[in-house]
Design an enzyme around this catalytic site. Structure first.
Site, mmCIF file in Angstrom:
data_model
loop_
_atom_site.group_PDB
_atom_site.id
_atom_site.type_symbol
_atom_site.label_atom_id
_atom_site.label_comp_id
_atom_site.label_asym_id
_atom_site.label_seq_id
_atom_site.Cartn_x
_atom_site.Cartn_y
_atom_site.Cartn_z
ATOM 1 N N GLN A 186 12.410 -35.858 -1.671
ATOM 2 C CA GLN A 186 11.708 -34.572 -1.148
ATOM 3 C C GLN A 186 10.222 -34.597 -1.718
ATOM 4 O O GLN A 186 9.551 -33.554 -1.933
ATOM 5 C CB GLN A 186 12.384 -33.457 -1.510
ATOM 6 C CG GLN A 186 13.841 -33.310 -0.922
ATOM 7 C CD GLN A 186 14.371 -32.031 -1.508
ATOM 8 O OE1 GLN A 186 14.037 -31.186 -1.807
ATOM 9 N NE2 GLN A 186 15.805 -32.116 -1.108
ATOM 10 N N CYS A 187 9.574 -35.670 -1.372
ATOM 11 C CA CYS A 187 8.075 -35.927 -2.201
ATOM 12 C C CYS A 187 7.300 -36.187 -1.107
ATOM 13 O O CYS A 187 7.560 -36.765 -0.140
ATOM 14 C CB CYS A 187 8.142 -36.936 -3.340
ATOM 15 S SG CYS A 187 6.518 -37.269 -4.138
ATOM 16 N N GLY A 188 5.855 -35.783 -1.446
ATOM 17 C CA GLY A 188 5.044 -36.183 -0.266
ATOM 18 C C GLY A 188 4.861 -37.602 -0.322
ATOM 19 O O GLY A 188 4.352 -38.125 0.977
ATOM 20 N N TYR A 189 5.202 -38.411 -1.254
ATOM 21 C CA TYR A 189 5.147 -39.648 -1.445
ATOM 22 C C TYR A 189 6.558 -40.539 -0.790
ATOM 23 O O TYR A 189 6.669 -41.706 -0.546
ATOM 24 C CB TYR A 189 4.684 -40.468 -2.508
ATOM 25 C CG TYR A 189 3.427 -40.158 -3.116
ATOM 26 C CD1 TYR A 189 2.295 -40.642 -2.434
ATOM 27 C CD2 TYR A 189 3.406 -39.136 -4.068
ATOM 28 C CE1 TYR A 189 0.882 -40.374 -3.178
ATOM 29 C CE2 TYR A 189 2.029 -38.778 -4.659
ATOM 30 C CZ TYR A 189 0.812 -39.384 -3.897
ATOM 31 O OH TYR A 189 -0.395 -39.219 -4.477
ATOM 32 N N THR A 190 7.391 -39.945 -0.344
ATOM 33 C CA THR A 190 8.697 -40.198 -0.013
ATOM 34 C C THR A 190 8.501 -41.480 1.211
ATOM 35 O O THR A 190 9.233 -42.277 1.262
ATOM 36 C CB THR A 190 9.504 -39.059 0.447
ATOM 37 O OG1 THR A 190 9.905 -38.478 -0.805
ATOM 38 C CG2 THR A 190 10.893 -39.725 0.878
#
Length: 161
Positions: free
Chosen positions: A35-39
């Protein structure tokens, strides 16, 4: 412990894996989160694995919930998310701590031996380990898997004896 090959980790299915099996391969260890912006980097990591895996690269996905609680799921949920959303086929491992007093021993080694040394700053930080099990590079979260910097370092490590 002084090299990657000295460690054992539990994979995403709960099986203990001896990282000694990676001798002679180049490994890219990445602390991942769903659930990360970098996912979306999962897509690039999978592309790297498919492109350079036949030449000896192994990508290791190491889920962690240490940053912004962005990996709250169970191992089964993480595995399902990665395979259905991004087609991840590289080895994934059980959740572990990557920072603080309770960080896993592999991250004690990585963060203490890499240059620069120091705590992991966020999800999707990458550690590149050569065929001999020694750390040859460290790349921040913002370094895309397809970046010339990372791909060049991987290719150099693959070309090393």
């Amino acid at each position: 412990m002084t090299k990657l090959h000295d460690f054992r980790l539990r994979d995403i299915d709960g099986n203990e894996r001896d990282l000694g099996e990676l001798k002679g391969k180049v490994a890219l260890l990445v602390n991942v989160a769903s659930q990360c912006g970098y996912t979306p980097q999962y897509e690039g990591l999978e592309a790297l694995y498919k492109q350079l895996g036949p030449k000896g690269l192994v990508v290791l996905g190491l889920p962690s919930n240490d940053f912004g609680a962005q990996e709250p799921g169970t191992e089964a949920e993480i595995k399902s998310f990665c395979s259905t959303r991004y087609g991840v086929s590289f080895p994934m491992f059980s959740k572990l701590r990557v920072k603080g007093d309770q960080k896993h021993e592999i991250y004690r080694w990585l963060t203490g031996s890499a240059s620069p040394a120091g705590e992991v700053k966020w999800n999707f930080e990458k550690f590149l380990v050569g065929k001999d099990g020694q750390i040859v590079g460290r790349f921040g979260s913002g370094t895309a898997p397809s970046s010339a910097e990372l791909v060049g370092a991987i290719e150099k490590a693959l070309a090393a004896p």
